[in-house]
Design a protein around this motif. Structure first.
Motif, PDB file in Angstrom:
ATOM      1  N   PRO A  39     -41.930 -10.457  -0.951  1.00  0.00           N
ATOM      2  CA  PRO A  39     -42.592  -9.025  -0.718  1.00  0.00           C
ATOM      3  C   PRO A  39     -44.041  -9.469  -1.821  1.00  0.00           C
ATOM      4  O   PRO A  39     -45.175  -9.261  -1.476  1.00  0.00           O
ATOM      5  N   THR A  40     -43.772  -9.906  -3.162  1.00  0.00           N
ATOM      6  CA  THR A  40     -44.849 -10.153  -3.907  1.00  0.00           C
ATOM      7  C   THR A  40     -45.718 -11.107  -3.191  1.00  0.00           C
ATOM      8  O   THR A  40     -47.003 -10.806  -3.598  1.00  0.00           O
ATOM      9  N   ALA A  43     -47.853  -9.639  -0.358  1.00  0.00           N
ATOM     10  CA  ALA A  43     -48.882  -8.557  -1.009  1.00  0.00           C
ATOM     11  C   ALA A  43     -50.429  -9.014  -1.608  1.00  0.00           C
ATOM     12  O   ALA A  43     -51.510  -8.905  -1.446  1.00  0.00           O
ATOM     13  N   ALA A  44     -49.630 -11.102  -2.110  1.00  0.00           N
ATOM     14  CA  ALA A  44     -50.803 -11.573  -3.012  1.00  0.00           C
ATOM     15  C   ALA A  44     -51.605 -12.268  -1.452  1.00  0.00           C
ATOM     16  O   ALA A  44     -52.942 -13.138  -2.400  1.00  0.00           O
ATOM     17  N   THR A  78     -37.488  -5.862  -1.243  1.00  0.00           N
ATOM     18  CA  THR A  78     -38.259  -4.950  -2.148  1.00  0.00           C
ATOM     19  C   THR A  78     -37.237  -6.967  -2.682  1.00  0.00           C
ATOM     20  O   THR A  78     -36.420  -7.203  -2.954  1.00  0.00           O
ATOM     21  N   ASP A  79     -38.539  -7.886  -3.395  1.00  0.00           N
ATOM     22  CA  ASP A  79     -37.820  -8.158  -4.788  1.00  0.00           C
ATOM     23  C   ASP A  79     -38.493  -7.506  -6.830  1.00  0.00           C
ATOM     24  O   ASP A  79     -38.737  -7.582  -7.211  1.00  0.00           O
ATOM     25  N   ASP A  81     -40.708  -5.874  -7.344  1.00  0.00           N
ATOM     26  CA  ASP A  81     -42.076  -6.210  -8.336  1.00  0.00           C
ATOM     27  C   ASP A  81     -42.811  -5.384  -7.399  1.00  0.00           C
ATOM     28  O   ASP A  81     -43.171  -4.536  -7.435  1.00  0.00           O
ATOM     29  N   LYS A  82     -42.806  -5.979  -5.493  1.00  0.00           N
ATOM     30  CA  LYS A  82     -43.841  -4.843  -4.914  1.00  0.00           C
ATOM     31  C   LYS A  82     -42.530  -4.915  -3.901  1.00  0.00           C
ATOM     32  O   LYS A  82     -41.126  -5.144  -3.275  1.00  0.00           O
ATOM     33  N   GLU A  83     -42.767  -3.971  -2.345  1.00  0.00           N
ATOM     34  CA  GLU A  83     -42.285  -3.218  -1.316  1.00  0.00           C
ATOM     35  C   GLU A  83     -42.723  -3.643  -0.153  1.00  0.00           C
ATOM     36  O   GLU A  83     -44.516  -3.936   0.183  1.00  0.00           O
ATOM     37  N   MET A  84     -41.929  -3.969   0.782  1.00  0.00           N
ATOM     38  CA  MET A  84     -42.437  -4.461   2.395  1.00  0.00           C
ATOM     39  C   MET A  84     -41.577  -3.170   3.177  1.00  0.00           C
ATOM     40  O   MET A  84     -40.436  -3.600   3.449  1.00  0.00           O
ATOM     41  N   ALA A 139     -39.576 -11.956  -9.909  1.00  0.00           N
ATOM     42  CA  ALA A 139     -39.916 -10.780 -10.581  1.00  0.00           C
ATOM     43  C   ALA A 139     -39.700  -9.543 -11.443  1.00  0.00           C
ATOM     44  O   ALA A 139     -40.635  -9.502 -12.098  1.00  0.00           O
TER      45      ALA A 139
END
Length: 159
Positions: A39-40, A43-44, A78-79, A81-84, A139
């Motif tokens: 997910p990170t 998001a990047a 989620t990892d 760090d970020k979520e999706m 993460a």
């Protein structure tokens, strides 16, 4: 035709056939190639737009939402760090649980929701896909580094 010309024609014909077969094999390989992203990374902006890929991590506790038809659902991967958000229509694997590892394959929608065509769950208590384990570990390392930097900054501000 001389024997030398026949041999040359056979060699050229064989090379043309070999090139055609190699092209078909590489094309099939390229169309079936699916990459994994956390997910990170999504998001990047590292994930491909309009192409199928896999996303993996942990299913966030309390995020599973089933619609009235019982087959369409949404959950958050989620990892740490970020979520999706992941949307999926189908029957989930028996081992699918909140708080456990999952890998979903599909495409990223225009609204930022990952539309999965396939959901894979881990197969025993100790297994997590290597890519997902690495993403979660990365993460955690980033979060620890951020906390250490924040602590150092706080110490320098104290009189």
């Amino acid at each position: 035709m001389k024997p030398r010309h026949k041999r040359f024609a056979l060699i050229v014909g064989g090379l043309v056939i070999l090139a055609l077969v190699a092209t078909l094999v590489l094309n099939a390989f390229q169309s079936n190639l699916v990459f994994f992203f956390s997910p990170t990374q999504v998001a990047a902006g590292e994930a491909p737009k309009g192409k199928s890929f896999r996303i993996g991590g942990m299913v966030k506790e309390g995020s599973l939402q089933r619609s009235a038809d019982g087959v369409t659902l949404r959950f958050v991967v989620t990892d740490t760090d970020k979520e999706m958000t992941v949307a999926y229509k189908g029957i989930l694997p028996d081992l699918f649980r909140e708080g456990k590892g999952v890998v979903a394959q599909g495409k990223l929608g225009d609204d930022g929701v990952f539309v999965a065509g396939e959901v894979l769950a881990k197969h025993d208590e100790n297994y997590m896909p290597p890519e997902a384990a690495k993403a979660v570990g990365d993460a955690h390392e980033r979060a620890a580094a951020n906390r250490a930097a924040a602590d150092a900054a706080a110490r320098t501000l104290k009189p």
